[in-house]
Write a protein that holds these residues in place. Structure first.
Motif, PDB file in Angstrom:
ATOM      1  N   LEU A 275       0.839  -1.184   0.000  1.00  0.00           N
ATOM      2  CA  LEU A 275       0.000   0.000   0.000  1.00  0.00           C
ATOM      3  C   LEU A 275       0.883   1.245   0.000  1.00  0.00           C
TER       4      LEU A 275
ATOM      5  N   THR B  32      -4.877  -2.569  -4.324  1.00  0.00           N
ATOM      6  CA  THR B  32      -4.568  -2.324  -2.901  1.00  0.00           C
ATOM      7  C   THR B  32      -5.803  -1.954  -2.079  1.00  0.00           C
TER       8      THR B  32
ATOM      9  N   GLN C  99     -12.484  -0.834   3.058  1.00  0.00           N
ATOM     10  CA  GLN C  99     -12.997  -0.262   1.806  1.00  0.00           C
ATOM     11  C   GLN C  99     -13.771  -1.327   1.019  1.00  0.00           C
TER      12      GLN C  99
ATOM     13  N   ALA D  56     -11.083  12.686   5.510  1.00  0.00           N
ATOM     14  CA  ALA D  56     -10.463  13.254   4.306  1.00  0.00           C
ATOM     15  C   ALA D  56      -9.401  12.290   3.785  1.00  0.00           C
ATOM     16  N   GLY D  57      -9.491  11.957   2.516  1.00  0.00           N
ATOM     17  CA  GLY D  57      -8.481  11.093   1.906  1.00  0.00           C
ATOM     18  C   GLY D  57      -8.635   9.616   2.222  1.00  0.00           C
ATOM     19  N   SER D  58      -9.804   9.235   2.744  1.00  0.00           N
ATOM     20  CA  SER D  58      -9.980   7.826   3.125  1.00  0.00           C
ATOM     21  C   SER D  58     -10.430   6.969   1.945  1.00  0.00           C
ATOM     22  N   GLY D  59     -10.611   7.605   0.789  1.00  0.00           N
ATOM     23  CA  GLY D  59     -10.955   6.839  -0.406  1.00  0.00           C
ATOM     24  C   GLY D  59     -12.447   6.833  -0.705  1.00  0.00           C
ATOM     25  N   LYS D  60     -13.192   7.781  -0.149  1.00  0.00           N
ATOM     26  CA  LYS D  60     -14.657   7.780  -0.377  1.00  0.00           C
ATOM     27  C   LYS D  60     -15.000   7.829  -1.864  1.00  0.00           C
ATOM     28  N   THR D  61     -14.407   8.814  -2.557  1.00  0.00           N
ATOM     29  CA  THR D  61     -14.716   8.957  -3.980  1.00  0.00           C
ATOM     30  C   THR D  61     -14.321   7.688  -4.723  1.00  0.00           C
ATOM     31  N   THR D  62     -13.103   7.268  -4.471  1.00  0.00           N
ATOM     32  CA  THR D  62     -12.575   6.089  -5.152  1.00  0.00           C
ATOM     33  C   THR D  62     -13.461   4.873  -4.893  1.00  0.00           C
TER      34      THR D  62
ATOM     35  N   GLN E  89     -15.586  18.161   6.692  1.00  0.00           N
ATOM     36  CA  GLN E  89     -15.355  19.011   5.523  1.00  0.00           C
ATOM     37  C   GLN E  89     -16.609  19.785   5.128  1.00  0.00           C
TER      38      GLN E  89
ATOM     39  N   ARG F 285      -4.419   9.420   1.643  1.00  0.00           N
ATOM     40  CA  ARG F 285      -3.869  10.456   0.775  1.00  0.00           C
ATOM     41  C   ARG F 285      -2.576  11.036   1.307  1.00  0.00           C
TER      42      ARG F 285
ATOM     43  N   GLY G 273     -12.308  17.555  -2.747  1.00  0.00           N
ATOM     44  CA  GLY G 273     -12.318  16.298  -3.498  1.00  0.00           C
ATOM     45  C   GLY G 273     -11.071  16.098  -4.338  1.00  0.00           C
TER      46      GLY G 273
ATOM     47  N   GLU H 200      -6.797  16.474  -5.267  1.00  0.00           N
ATOM     48  CA  GLU H 200      -5.541  16.296  -4.520  1.00  0.00           C
ATOM     49  C   GLU H 200      -4.358  16.672  -5.398  1.00  0.00           C
TER      50      GLU H 200
ATOM     51  N   ARG I 167      -5.648  18.410   1.096  1.00  0.00           N
ATOM     52  CA  ARG I 167      -5.528  18.161  -0.355  1.00  0.00           C
ATOM     53  C   ARG I 167      -4.129  17.678  -0.722  1.00  0.00           C
TER      54      ARG I 167
HETATM   55  N1  LIG Z   1      -6.723   1.291  -1.014  1.00  0.00           N
HETATM   56  C1  LIG Z   1      -6.033   2.249  -1.550  1.00  0.00           C
HETATM   57  N2  LIG Z   1      -4.864   1.990  -2.146  1.00  0.00           N
HETATM   58  C2  LIG Z   1      -4.153   2.980  -2.705  1.00  0.00           C
HETATM   59  N3  LIG Z   1      -4.529   4.252  -2.730  1.00  0.00           N
HETATM   60  C3  LIG Z   1      -5.692   4.561  -2.154  1.00  0.00           C
HETATM   61  C4  LIG Z   1      -6.502   3.583  -1.541  1.00  0.00           C
HETATM   62  N4  LIG Z   1      -7.614   4.195  -1.081  1.00  0.00           N
HETATM   63  C5  LIG Z   1      -7.502   5.492  -1.381  1.00  0.00           C
HETATM   64  N5  LIG Z   1      -6.345   5.714  -2.022  1.00  0.00           N
HETATM   65  C6  LIG Z   1      -5.861   6.994  -2.526  1.00  0.00           C
HETATM   66  O1  LIG Z   1      -6.097   7.972  -1.544  1.00  0.00           O
HETATM   67  C7  LIG Z   1      -6.416   9.204  -2.159  1.00  0.00           C
HETATM   68  C8  LIG Z   1      -7.711   9.742  -1.597  1.00  0.00           C
HETATM   69  O2  LIG Z   1      -8.794   9.022  -2.114  1.00  0.00           O
HETATM   70  P1  LIG Z   1     -10.181   9.748  -2.374  1.00  0.00           P
HETATM   71  O3  LIG Z   1      -9.968  11.006  -3.126  1.00  0.00           O
HETATM   72  O4  LIG Z   1     -11.084   8.734  -2.935  1.00  0.00           O
HETATM   73  O5  LIG Z   1     -10.565  10.080  -0.881  1.00  0.00           O
HETATM   74  P2  LIG Z   1     -11.807  10.887  -0.310  1.00  0.00           P
HETATM   75  O6  LIG Z   1     -12.190  10.220   0.943  1.00  0.00           O
HETATM   76  O7  LIG Z   1     -12.850  11.045  -1.345  1.00  0.00           O
HETATM   77  O8  LIG Z   1     -11.106  12.249   0.025  1.00  0.00           O
HETATM   78  P3  LIG Z   1     -11.690  13.705   0.343  1.00  0.00           P
HETATM   79  O9  LIG Z   1     -12.941  13.571   1.105  1.00  0.00           O
HETATM   80  O10 LIG Z   1     -10.616  14.324   1.150  1.00  0.00           O
HETATM   81  O11 LIG Z   1     -11.830  14.379  -0.961  1.00  0.00           O
HETATM   82  C9  LIG Z   1      -6.440   8.942  -3.654  1.00  0.00           C
HETATM   83  O12 LIG Z   1      -5.194   9.294  -4.177  1.00  0.00           O
HETATM   84  C10 LIG Z   1      -6.632   7.466  -3.747  1.00  0.00           C
HETATM   85  O13 LIG Z   1      -6.074   6.926  -4.925  1.00  0.00           O
END
Ligand SMILES: Nc1ncnc2c1ncn2[C@@H]1O[C@H](COP(=O)(O)OP(=O)(O)OP(=O)(O)O)[C@@H](O)[C@H]1O
Length: 753
Positions: free
Chosen positions: A178, A196, A201, A219-225, A554, A586, A694, A696, A725
């Protein structure tokens, strides 16, 4: 490198075999396509104007097939560069021996044996790779539970079709893999997470697809992804029922849509509709008045050109209390559809008023009002058609009987003649009259139903008498909201908060045009939505299939947004599953520590992010002294040399963004100022914090000149968004550390240069 690993040769062979199989498929697809093309050309050449539509259909189906296989071909060629990313060795209990499965972004089957060469990451068995450890595992597929033992999980790094490295996953290496991925710069991030995806998730991606889910993620926990991967999983699992075009992704702005658009084809969800709430409602309702967006209002409040009280106005129109007013207003409208008169034709009753009211208020109560009216119209038309014949026959019989009586009953020949001729003429007249009246009877009758235009109906709500009669208890503030809204409407403008009520009213009055309907909805940055916005979507689509992701920390539109997720669960989605994501992928521990410190300043407890173990440099404060631009330039050069690709200057307001843009330009630094409707995100950009949501960047420079962050909810959250960000480096350029709410207690969390 793993050259000396005992399996290395075997792995090389496997990759060569897979690529060779793909090459074989690519060649045969290409030749199939050539064949089809030739057939298409033949058909076209021999086509004459006399040809039946069958020939055209044949051409069309050739074209569709060509397109399909072309898509398949492209995807196959793309896949060849990295056919798979992982492997599991699984021994299913009932089976005699262990099997090896390679996992990739899409599946590939041996055409003869139908055995998988590559297993799709979304397949039930692949779940075993994401979930749990080595050893005893189970998974479910098509309602059956399978048990077995996983003895190996291996991950591959394949680039341009060449095996670069591979590692076996156990407890210790899981994080290493990771971290390798997280250490990359922003260019390769979002698209490559499929290998990963973490356990917490994965649970969200695969959570019950028939239920709504609400995800609170730091923030940055991968919600969007994860939300996007969930759509991909959803489409894979339910491909026979749902199509990508029926998915709706709601994003905070167009810039963000552009940002995620890169990942959508990889996940096979590029055909899902992506839009903002504002654009969606404007298109779906066909209302194209200029809208004062929530961003504009926020900026005005930051720049001090709007009294704070106005923010609470927006809050009211997004609230449940306002929904109650709308409901009362709709009730009133509904009542106005009640009819008193029977539907008749020349004195003959075709359908009673009672019957028509029963249709409207009972039988068709599931339909929007206008649809009910159209249905009633159709009923009246068919009843009329049916009864007209009976009436004409009855009428003709009546006159014929009278004629008979006259002919055979009247003795006086003269009188008889007069009577007979009268009856014949009258009969003709009456029949003609009935036929004529029948032509317009329905449309005349329908005129008594109200003609409702959703926009003007909504605008009329803000007339003083209408409003006060619906809301006699209105406080002074609420009355001010009414006046303010009315003023905007008179100026032919709408506030962003008018859109949800309009969508809501449209749902009840006309219903949504099927072209805009969605069967599954994903809302990102949901904390910024008002109750009314989410409620109106739920009502409009009549579906529970919502994936809602957001982060309360946020919530920079605190005056209008959702304050807590329980309310959403209780009021809108009672069956929703609530899940959380706490780890942040992130940013570095150092940046996250500073950002988390901000949340301690908030009166309420906000969910904090736990960074996965990745260290970086301490955030840096740069004093905005005479030579700050030179220092910035040097810093950027240095960062570029160390591999950083994307840079953002993030300000508190738009004004400040424009100001710093000019200064940087004058200093020969090329940064592009981002706007809300921009479709491109460059590598060196300037943008206010709300627009950076959203997104970065490898490096973030927070910049303060005239508008330091203040100790209030709005500013703390904006600063938190801005700080989080950054992927790798964070700089703060200002007069003094306090501009970024850095007090002495934070001294050890950042450094000064
Ligand atoms: N399991 C993972 N493996 C590798 N990278 C990850 C993983 N999960 C998230 N990331 C990376 O972490 C970053 C943040 O992901 P994302 O933008 O989806 O988060 P978020 O929760 O929507 O953030 P925010 O609310 O701050 O906008 C991205 O660069 C994403 O690729």
């Amino acid at each position: 490198m793993t050259e000396r690993h005992p399996d290395f040769e075997q792995e090389l062979d496997r990759l060569s075999f897979t690529k060779a199989y793909m090459d074989h498929l690519i060649t045969s697809q290409e030749s199939d396509q050539e064949d089809l093309k030739n057939r298409q050309e033949d058909t076209l050449e021999n086509l004459t104007f006399k040809d039946s539509s069958l020939r055209y259909q044949e051409m069309l189906s050739h074209a569709n097939f060509m397109k399909m296989s072309n898509d398949q071909l492209e995807s196959l060629k793309h896949l060849r560069n990295k056919p798979y990313f992982a492997r599991i060795d699984f021994h299913q209990k009932e089976k005699p021996e262990r099997e090896t499965f390679y996992i990739g972004k899409t599946s590939l089957f041996d055409r003869e044996t139908q055995l998988p060469i590559i297993l799709d990451w979304r397949s039930p068995l692949a779940n075993v790779y994401y979930e749990g450890r080595l050893g005893e595992v189970s998974y479910e597929a098509l309602g059956e539970r399978y048990e077995g033992e996983v003895s190996l999980k291996r991950q591959y790094q394949i680039e341009e079709g060449e095996l670069c490295d591979y590692r076996d996953i156990d407890l210790t290496t899981k994080d290493e893999l990771l971290q390798d991925s997280l250490a990359q710069n922003s260019e390769n991030r979002i698209t490559e997470i499929v290998s990963t995806i973490q356990e917490e998730q994965n649970q969200i991606i695969r959570a019950d697809l028939r239920k709504p889910i609400i995800v609170q993620g730091a923030a940055g926990s991968g919600k969007t992804t994860i939300a996007l991967h969930r759509i991909s999983y959803f489409l894979y699992t339910m491909k026979d029922i749902f199509h990508p075009e029926e998915m709706l992704i709601l994003a905070p702005n167009r810039l963000f849509i552009h940002y995620i658009s890169e990942v959508l084809p990889e996940l096979g969800v590029d055909k899902a509709r992506q839009t903002t709430y504002m654009d969606f409602v404007q298109t779906a309702t066909g209302i194209d008045l200029p809208v004062i967006s929530q961003h504009e209002v926020l900026m005005k409040s930051v720049e001090g050109s709007m009294p704070a009280s106005q923010l609470s106005y927006a809050g009211f129109k997004g609230s449940k209390s306002f929904k109650r007013i709308l409901d009362r207003y709709l009730q009133r409208l509904k009542k106005s559809y009640k009819v008193d008169e029977d539907f008749t034709l020349c004195g003959f009753r075709i359908k009673s008023a009672k019957g028509i009211n029963r249709l409207f208020f009972e039988e068709y109560s599931y339909f929007p009002y206008e649809v009910r009216v159209q249905k009633i119209k159709a009923v009246l038309q068919s009843e009329l058609r049916r009864k007209k014949k009976q009436i004409l026959t009855k009428m003709a019989t009546k006159y014929d009987e009278a004629l008979d009586q006259a002919l055979y009953g009247m003795k006086d020949a003269n009188k008889r003649k007069i009577r007979v001729s009268f009856l014949i003429t009258r009969k003709e007249e009456r029949l003609k009259e009935i036929k004529q009246a029948a032509r317009t009877a329905v449309s005349k009758y329908m005129k008594q139903f109200p003609k409702v235009n959703v926009l003007s109906f909504y605008q009329k709500l803000f007339d003083e008498t209408a409003f006060m009669s619906l809301c006699p208890e209105a406080s002074y503030d609420v009355q001010m909201i009414r006046k303010e809204t009315k003023k905007a409407h008179e100026n032919k403008k709408l506030y962003a908060e008018d859109l949800a009520p309009l969508l809501y009213l449209q749902t009840f009055i006309t219903g949504m045009d099927p072209d805009y309907r969605a069967k599954k909805v994903v809302i990102d940055e949901a904390q910024d939505y008002s109750f009314m916005e989410i409620y109106s979507l739920r009502k409009a689509f009549q579906t529970d299939l919502f994936t809602i992701v957001g982060d309360l920390a946020q919530g920079i539109y605190h005056y209008r947004g959702i304050g807590n997720w329980e309310m959403l669960q209780q009021e809108i989605f009672p069956t929703a599953q609530y899940l959380t994501l706490q780890k942040t992928y992130r940013t570095t521990i150092e940046i996250m520590n500073l950002a988390n410190g901000l949340l301690d300043r908030m009166p309420e407890e906000l969910p904090k992010a736990e960074p996965v173990v990745r260290h970086g440099e301490l955030p840096v404060f740069i004093e905005r002294s005479v030579n700050w631009k030179r220092r910035l330039r040097e810093q950027i050069d240095e960062l570029q040399n160390s591999g950083m690709k994307s840079f953002a200057v993030v300000t508190k307001s738009k004004q400040e963004a424009n100001l710093v843009a000019e200064q940087l330009k004058a200093a020969g630094l090329h940064f592009e100022t981002m706007k809300e409707d921009q479709n491109e995100l460059g590598n060196q950009v300037i943008l206010p914090a709300y627009l950076a949501k959203g997104l970065e960047f490898d490096v973030v420079f927070l910049y303060c000149e005239h508008q330091p962050y203040e100790e209030n909810e709005r500013d703390i959250k904006m600063l938190y968004v801005a700080m989080t960000r950054a992927l790798h480096r964070l700089y703060m350029i200002g007069q003094k550390p306090e501009d970024f709410l850095l007090s002495k207690t934070e001294n050890n969390l950042y450094c000064k240069v």
